[in-house]
Design a protein around this motif. Structure first.
Motif, PDB file in Angstrom:
ATOM      1  N   ARG A 135       0.821   2.891   7.310  1.00 46.13           N
ATOM      2  CA  ARG A 135       1.773   1.798   7.073  1.00 46.13           C
ATOM      3  C   ARG A 135       1.199   0.804   6.067  1.00 46.13           C
ATOM      4  N   TRP A 136       2.076   0.132   5.365  1.00 47.11           N
ATOM      5  CA  TRP A 136       1.654  -0.882   4.398  1.00 47.11           C
ATOM      6  C   TRP A 136       0.728  -1.899   5.071  1.00 47.11           C
TER       7      TRP A 136
ATOM      8  N   ARG B 202      -7.208  -3.685  -0.454  1.00 42.03           N
ATOM      9  CA  ARG B 202      -6.219  -2.685  -0.847  1.00 42.03           C
ATOM     10  C   ARG B 202      -6.541  -1.263  -0.396  1.00 42.03           C
TER      11      ARG B 202
ATOM     12  N   THR C  91      -5.361   4.789   1.281  1.00 40.93           N
ATOM     13  CA  THR C  91      -4.404   3.766   0.861  1.00 40.93           C
ATOM     14  C   THR C  91      -2.979   4.194   1.211  1.00 40.93           C
ATOM     15  N   HIS C  92      -2.098   3.207   1.226  1.00 43.01           N
ATOM     16  CA  HIS C  92      -0.670   3.435   1.414  1.00 43.01           C
ATOM     17  C   HIS C  92      -0.081   3.780   0.053  1.00 43.01           C
ATOM     18  N   PRO C  93       0.858   4.646  -0.071  1.00 46.91           N
ATOM     19  CA  PRO C  93       1.480   5.452   0.967  1.00 46.91           C
ATOM     20  C   PRO C  93       0.669   6.719   1.205  1.00 46.91           C
TER      21      PRO C  93
END
Length: 143
Positions: free
Chosen positions: A23-24, A31, A78-80
């Motif tokens: 999830r974000w 980051r 990292t997202h996504p």
């Protein structure tokens, strides 16, 4: 300080695999996925596995607690992304199970993002003392 190493034993068997979205909000100011979120990924996978395991009810008078857990981070996440968390286990002890975790992503299934471990002890919730693993559960685990 030396980097923690988590060696998954050769005789450990994959018991469950969870597919979870990154999830974000899992990311931090740097980051990448915050280090604490990896323990949540382990937890979600462990709960799914325990719920499917015969005799492993977590709503009774006895049940599992995490006695120790660790994570060795191999590369940033990292997202996504969608992670695959493989839970592995070896033969159980009298009242405990050693579990291991391997996190990869759907985009790069051969690249390990993190490895983890958790010692699970079955206890009597009233006394806080270890008790024998339920027999039905023991039979479902690797010998």
């Amino acid at each position: 300080m030396p980097r923690p190493r988590i060696a998954i034993p050769d005789n450990a068997a994959v018991m469950h695999t969870a597919t979870l979205p990154v999830r974000w909000g899992d990311m931090d100011a740097f980051r990448h996925v915050n280090n604490t979120k990896f323990f949540r990924y382990f937890e979600q996978t462990r709960v799914e596995w325990l719920r499917a395991l015969p005799g492993a009810s977590m709503e009774g008078e006895t049940g599992p607690v995490v006695a120790h857990t660790a994570c060795a981070y191999k590369q940033p996440l990292t997202h996504p992304a969608t992670v695959r968390v493989a839970l592995l286990s070896g033969a159980p002890g009298r009242s405990s199970i050693q579990t291991y975790y391997r996190i990869t992503t759907e985009a790069a299934p051969d690249a390990v993002v993190a490895r983890g471990s958790a010692s699970i002890v079955w206890i009597d919730f009233a006394t806080g003392r270890p008790v024998a693993l339920p027999e039905a559960m023991r039979e479902a685990l690797p010998a």
